[in-house]
Design a protein around this motif. Structure first.
Motif, PDB file in Angstrom:
ATOM      1  N   ARG A  20       0.904  -0.729   0.170  1.00 34.96           N
ATOM      2  CA  ARG A  20      -0.697  -0.261   0.659  1.00 34.96           C
ATOM      3  C   ARG A  20       0.515   1.379  -0.301  1.00 34.96           C
ATOM      4  O   ARG A  20       1.986   1.511   0.800  1.00 34.96           O
ATOM      5  CB  ARG A  20      -0.871  -0.183   0.988  1.00 34.96           C
ATOM      6  N   MET A  21       0.604   1.693  -0.932  1.00 33.53           N
ATOM      7  CA  MET A  21       0.949   3.051  -0.763  1.00 33.53           C
ATOM      8  C   MET A  21       0.930   3.999   0.356  1.00 33.53           C
ATOM      9  O   MET A  21      -0.755   4.266   0.633  1.00 33.53           O
ATOM     10  CB  MET A  21       0.926   4.530  -1.743  1.00 33.53           C
ATOM     11  N   THR A  22       1.066   5.078   0.670  1.00 38.34           N
ATOM     12  CA  THR A  22       1.580   6.264   1.626  1.00 38.34           C
ATOM     13  C   THR A  22       0.771   7.646   0.718  1.00 38.34           C
ATOM     14  O   THR A  22       0.623   7.661  -0.235  1.00 38.34           O
ATOM     15  CB  THR A  22       2.210   6.294   2.653  1.00 38.34           C
ATOM     16  N   ARG A  23       0.222   8.368   1.811  1.00 36.27           N
ATOM     17  CA  ARG A  23      -0.544   8.914   2.249  1.00 36.27           C
ATOM     18  C   ARG A  23       0.576  10.446   0.950  1.00 36.27           C
ATOM     19  O   ARG A  23      -0.117  11.179   0.022  1.00 36.27           O
ATOM     20  CB  ARG A  23      -0.967   9.934   2.976  1.00 36.27           C
ATOM     21  N   PRO A  24       2.019  10.421   1.403  1.00 39.12           N
ATOM     22  CA  PRO A  24       2.905  10.995   0.619  1.00 39.12           C
ATOM     23  C   PRO A  24       2.517  11.043  -1.309  1.00 39.12           C
ATOM     24  O   PRO A  24       2.866  11.511  -1.814  1.00 39.12           O
ATOM     25  CB  PRO A  24       4.140  11.821   1.151  1.00 39.12           C
ATOM     26  N   GLN A  25       2.947   9.617  -1.135  1.00 38.78           N
ATOM     27  CA  GLN A  25       2.874   9.087  -2.586  1.00 38.78           C
ATOM     28  C   GLN A  25       1.638   8.853  -2.881  1.00 38.78           C
ATOM     29  O   GLN A  25       1.691   9.183  -4.465  1.00 38.78           O
ATOM     30  CB  GLN A  25       3.920   7.098  -1.756  1.00 38.78           C
ATOM     31  N   TRP A  26       0.349   9.001  -2.531  1.00 39.68           N
ATOM     32  CA  TRP A  26      -0.722   9.110  -3.419  1.00 39.68           C
ATOM     33  C   TRP A  26      -0.888  10.107  -3.231  1.00 39.68           C
ATOM     34  O   TRP A  26      -1.366  10.568  -4.970  1.00 39.68           O
ATOM     35  CB  TRP A  26      -1.922   8.597  -2.159  1.00 39.68           C
ATOM     36  N   ALA A  27      -0.650  11.197  -3.016  1.00 40.96           N
ATOM     37  CA  ALA A  27      -0.678  12.964  -3.906  1.00 40.96           C
ATOM     38  C   ALA A  27       0.443  13.028  -4.816  1.00 40.96           C
ATOM     39  O   ALA A  27       0.589  13.553  -5.682  1.00 40.96           O
ATOM     40  CB  ALA A  27      -0.223  13.871  -2.733  1.00 40.96           C
ATOM     41  N   ALA A  28       1.423  12.360  -4.656  1.00 34.67           N
ATOM     42  CA  ALA A  28       2.476  12.483  -5.923  1.00 34.67           C
ATOM     43  C   ALA A  28       1.938  11.795  -7.397  1.00 34.67           C
ATOM     44  O   ALA A  28       2.520  12.482  -8.015  1.00 34.67           O
ATOM     45  CB  ALA A  28       4.342  11.611  -5.308  1.00 34.67           C
ATOM     46  N   VAL A  29       1.835  10.560  -7.345  1.00 34.09           N
ATOM     47  CA  VAL A  29       0.793  11.123  -7.904  1.00 34.09           C
ATOM     48  C   VAL A  29      -0.291  10.742  -8.073  1.00 34.09           C
ATOM     49  O   VAL A  29      -0.661  11.023  -9.881  1.00 34.09           O
ATOM     50  CB  VAL A  29       0.031   8.260  -7.615  1.00 34.09           C
ATOM     51  N   VAL A  30      -1.356  11.622  -7.676  1.00 34.31           N
ATOM     52  CA  VAL A  30      -2.341  12.145  -8.593  1.00 34.31           C
ATOM     53  C   VAL A  30      -1.638  13.301  -9.150  1.00 34.31           C
ATOM     54  O   VAL A  30      -2.038  14.288 -10.211  1.00 34.31           O
ATOM     55  CB  VAL A  30      -3.541  12.518  -7.027  1.00 34.31           C
ATOM     56  N   VAL A  31      -0.330  14.411  -8.094  1.00 34.60           N
ATOM     57  CA  VAL A  31      -0.336  15.536  -9.586  1.00 34.60           C
ATOM     58  C   VAL A  31       0.638  15.057 -10.536  1.00 34.60           C
ATOM     59  O   VAL A  31       0.768  15.723 -11.411  1.00 34.60           O
ATOM     60  CB  VAL A  31       1.284  15.869  -7.599  1.00 34.60           C
TER      61      VAL A  31
END
Length: 310
Positions: A72-83
């Motif tokens: 599972r990705m961390t919240r910072p990783q999710w944010a980076a993927v979205v951006v």
């Protein structure tokens, strides 16, 4: 695996990569044909492209996430993927589609091929990576080729100021896409290429759909069956299928070989634009394209990972 089967793998990888690169290069052709046949706008066409591609990437995201080995990705990783997804496949694609309303398909592909040079500059400024002598020579070749091809385009183009506006938009597309590549190169080793690509595409699709809901013309979608055909063609033949082919090519022949074979992109676009759009082929364009491709190949050589060209 038997020894006799090994020699066939590089050939398969070469064919898969070559077909994928050529299919990617059809994007500009299909967009120009759609604009001419349906008189649609860039946002509507881009929305249809992503709508038809959505189910494929949605299924991929579910399959990857359901694996036992999935981390599972961390919240910072999710944010980076979205951006990165929004930047690379929403903002960048929209700029590209709008730019294609003003410039030829051949010139669009050449200008878009500037993105590897922008990646080098970003890595130097943001990540403090030194620009090597080979890279400096490659940058010189790339920009010299662009100047030669652009001067030749100016000599035959009669569209007026629209050429400059379209050129700026396509260059901005290359800039935003280079940001996507520079960021993804650091995130993909952590989360995985397939997972990253699937969720980045889903994030971009959400952005495009939101934009269309606020500013699009829904009535256009129901009015033209031809428009749906172009959207489906862009999704299947210029987005989903080539992305899978390039991925399989990467597994079989490696990133360096994929980068070299992908250099066929601008040449393929120019040839297709001549036959399908009746765009002229001129000496400056050929010479400039050769220099740009040579420069990009030098920049791509020895890179640890490759991201499919647009």
């Amino acid at each position: 695996m038997t020894p006799s089967s090994r020699p066939g793998l590089p050939l398969i990888g070469f064919i898969l990569t070559l077909v994928g690169a050529i299919l990617f290069s059809t994007k500009a052709i299909l967009v120009k044909l759609a604009f001419g046949a349906t008189h649609t706008d860039a946002l509507t066409l881009l929305t249809l492209r992503m709508a038809f591609a959505l189910p494929f990437y949605g299924v991929i995201a579910l399959l990857v996430s359901s694996k036992k080995s999935n981390v599972r990705m961390t919240r910072p990783q999710w944010a980076a993927v979205v951006v990165l997804g929004v930047l690379g496949y929403y903002v960048s694609s929209l700029l590209d589609f709008i730019g294609l309303q003003y410039v030829s398909a051949g010139l669009e592909r050449l200008l878009l091929f500037l993105y590897p040079s922008f990646v080098v500059f970003l890595n130097a400024v943001v990540f403090k990576q030194r620009i090597t002598g080979v890279q400096k020579g490659a940058l010189l070749l790339t920009y010299l080729g662009i100047v030669i091809a652009y001067v030749g385009e100016l000599a035959i183009d009669t569209t007026g100021p629209g050429l400059y506006l379209g050129s700026i938009l396509v260059v901005l597309c290359a800039v935003t896409y280079s940001m996507y590549i520079a960021g993804s190169a650091r995130l993909i080793p952590v989360v995985g290429a397939t997972k990253f690509t699937a969720y980045a595409m889903l994030a971009a699709t959400a952005g495009i759909f939101s934009h269309f809901a606020l500013a699009g013309h829904g009535e256009v979608l129901a009015a033209s069956r031809a428009l749906w055909g172009y959207g489906l063609g862009l999704a299947i033949f210029s987005t989903v299928l080539p992305s899978f082919l390039i991925s399989q090519g990467l597994k079989r022949i490696g990133a360096n070989n994929v980068a070299i074979i992908s250099g066929i992109g601008p040449i393929s676009t120019i040839a297709q634009a001549h036959f399908f759009l009746h765009e002229p082929i001129f000496v400056a364009q050929i010479g400039g394209t050769a220099l740009v491709v040579a420069g990009v190949l030098l920049l791509s050589w020895k890179r640890s990972a490759a991201v499919p060209a647009r």
